[in-house]
Write an enzyme that holds these catalytic residues in place. Structure first.
Site, PDB file in Angstrom:
ATOM      1  N   GLU A   1      29.829 -22.047  60.059  1.00  0.00           N
ATOM      2  CA  GLU A   1      30.815 -21.089  59.551  1.00  0.00           C
ATOM      3  C   GLU A   1      32.238 -21.598  59.783  1.00  0.00           C
ATOM      4  O   GLU A   1      32.562 -22.139  60.847  1.00  0.00           O
ATOM      5  CB  GLU A   1      30.614 -19.755  60.274  1.00  0.00           C
TER       6      GLU A   1
ATOM      7  N   LYS B   1      31.332 -13.648  52.853  1.00  0.00           N
ATOM      8  CA  LYS B   1      30.671 -12.937  53.950  1.00  0.00           C
ATOM      9  C   LYS B   1      30.820 -11.426  53.772  1.00  0.00           C
ATOM     10  O   LYS B   1      31.915 -10.911  53.571  1.00  0.00           O
ATOM     11  CB  LYS B   1      31.285 -13.373  55.278  1.00  0.00           C
TER      12      LYS B   1
ATOM     13  N   CYS C   1      26.582 -15.861  59.384  1.00  0.00           N
ATOM     14  CA  CYS C   1      26.564 -15.304  60.740  1.00  0.00           C
ATOM     15  C   CYS C   1      26.149 -13.825  60.778  1.00  0.00           C
ATOM     16  O   CYS C   1      24.985 -13.508  60.669  1.00  0.00           O
ATOM     17  CB  CYS C   1      27.909 -15.533  61.416  1.00  0.00           C
TER      18      CYS C   1
END
Length: 540
Positions: A42, A110, A146
């Protein structure tokens, strides 16, 4: 499909260097496999966490320049999946891009932005809303980042959009027990959605955070096929098979799991090494008192940097015991570090002489004890200034919690590797390190702890036994128990009320403490932001 989990150690703000790592790792991968899929962590290009660098106007131009360079210089046949922050239509996103044949083929934003513990992503980013699934070498590959895998929605959305394999980019920091949490969580997601998962985590220290790597490939039945090393950079291959009966990987030899003490030790070592090296310090210096905390700090420093970059200074006073002087010298000799002895007696007397009129008619108290610590702080900071050495402080979490430390004395310095290590764990780590080879004199570990600031002084003269204190602190600081709830656990009321009060009134000291490695789910720093000025009292 051959997938390389590129577990790299980035530097926040080093867009050129981080891009260099992406290119170099991809070129090596292409030497080993045709058309590999190479997955990076990330926010690789910016490093993680970039914090308020994300608010700088120049950031997105630097990211765009780095992406342009990747599109130009990456091997054309590779599929490279890399994380970066980018502004699209005036809005900043945390993205994962897929680069192939010199172009960004797909970009995922994200969806789940963590805003708890050490995370503060809602301050910077806007959440994405859509899954991203693309075909790579005949396989439908979904992307996530994540936190997306810690809640059900994004993984389910990727599966509903046709994903067979989920690739999850991470900057997931270490704390005790974290790797088991990850494996159990991702196993559940894989089984729920009948997806194979590639989980790639970054590695390295960034201020108080340590990222422990441990990337893995998981079959759709929730079993781990491949696992990368922890606390080290690694390029780990996994081969995705995509059989009709099960979405799975060819099983390869994986790393043996680390014990909890081994993982904590490696986190402390990596955190110190990266803080010192990434900030450009040539060496470190610390006060070696003959006590257990400074002994453990010295051991971590030598394992992190090598003995040639470490200096230990014994600064005795009239209350310093002969065995403390001898034990400090013995440990320095055993570890091969430079060892010097500088008495603080003349410095202390000079300060008292200068303060004679101010102190006239006032009896001695903790002021004189604190003055000893401040004499030592002045010496260490002077050595630091002259030699550009970073001063390592040696306070542990138990002491910092209750204010058992001296501002501008033993708190003077730039890095405290034990900042989040309770005193009882200090002893466990001493025994662990001695099990790896001779290091800390046994007498240092066995003696009752003492600051040696007064005759026959012992820590437990003014604090509960550390076994009791650490349990109180764990419940109050890490689990948010009230004082009454802690007492209900069977702990003496007087000990609880005293310890909790000391925690509450010493926030002003902790705000001035140096940064240190985080190893628990709530350390003092990014995790715990309490006001200094407050009418809050025990019981809540």
């Amino acid at each position: 499909m051959h997938i390389l989990m590129a577990q790299i150690n980035t530097i926040v703000g080093d867009f050129i260097g981080n891009a260099d790592q992406v290119i170099a790792a991809t070129e090596r991968a292409c030497e080993q496999q045709d058309s590999p899929v190479v997955v990076f962590p990330e926010l690789t290009l910016s490093g993680y966490p970039p914090e308020d660098l994300l608010l700088r106007p120049a950031l997105c131009q630097r990211v765009s320049d780095a992406l342009e360079r990747l599109c130009k210089d990456l091997p054309l046949g590779a599929w490279v999946i890399v994380g970066y922050p980018i502004r699209r239509d005036g809005v900043l996103y945390n993205c994962a891009g897929v680069i192939h044949q010199g172009e960004i083929q797909a970009e995922y934003r994200k969806c789940e932005l963590p805003n708890y513990q050490v995370f503060d992503e809602k301050r910077y980013f806007t959440a994405g809303t859509e899954p991203c699934v693309l075909e790579i070498q005949g396989v439908q590959v979904g992307l996530s980042i994540c936190e997306d895998i810690w809640v059900p929605g994004p993984t389910a959305a990727a599966a509903a959009a046709g994903a067979e394999l989920l690739i999850n980019l991470n900057a997931s920091p270490f704390h005790r027990g974290k790797q088991l949490q990850r494996l159990e969580l991702v196993s559940g997601r894989a089984r729920e959605n009948k997806l194979a998962v590639v989980y790639v985590n970054q590695v390295g220290g960034q201020d108080e955070l340590v990222f422990d790597g441990g990337s893995f490939a998981m079959n759709s039945d929730g079993s781990v096929a491949v696992q990368a090393p922890r606390f080290d950079t690694a390029a780990t291959w996994c081969e995705y098979l995509n059989a009709a009966s099960q979405r799975a990987f060819a099983t390869l030899v994986s790393e043996e799991p680390l014990s909890e003490l081994a993982a904590i030790w490696q986190a402390l070592v990596l955190g110190m090494r990266d803080y010192v090296n990434k900030n450009g310090f040539p060496s470190v210096v610390l006060g070696l008192s003959g006590g257990v905390d400074s002994a453990l700090t010295l051991a971590v420093a030598v394992d992190a940097l090598g003995p040639e970059r470490v200096e230990a200074v014994m600064m005795p006073f009239r209350y310093t015991s002969d065995i403390s002087i001898a034990d400090a010298a013995q440990q320095s000799s055993t570890l091969g570090v430079r060892h010097s002895v500088i008495s603080i007696e003349p410095i202390y007397e000079a300060f008292l002489a200068a303060l004679e009129d101010e102190f006239a008619g006032l009896s001695a108290d903790t002021t004189e004890e604190n003055l000893q610590a401040r004499c030592r702080g002045v010496l260490l900071m002077s050595i630091s200034n002259k030699k550009r050495s970073l001063v390592l402080t040696t306070g542990n979490k138990s002491e910092l919690a209750v204010g058992y430390s001296t501002l501008y004395g033993d708190m003077a310095g730039g890095f405290d590797v034990l900042k989040d290590v309770p005193k009882t764990l200090v002893y466990e780590l001493c025994h662990y390190r001695n099990g790896l080879g001779p290091c800390i004199p046994e007498r240092v570990i066995e003696r009752p702890p003492s600051a040696e600031l007064a005759p026959d002084q012992k820590d437990e003269d003014s604090l509960p036994p550390y076994e009791v204190l650490d349990r109180i602190l764990e419940l109050y600081v890490e689990q948010d128990y009230s004082a009454e709830a802690i007492i209900a656990e069977g702990i003496d009321r007087a000990d609880v009320e005293r310890a909790v009060r000391l925690v509450d009134i010493n926030e002003y000291k902790r705000r001035q403490a140096p940064v240190g490695v985080r190893i628990t789910q709530r350390g003092f720093g990014r995790d715990r932001r309490y006001p200094i000025t407050s009418a809050w009292r025990i019981g809540g």
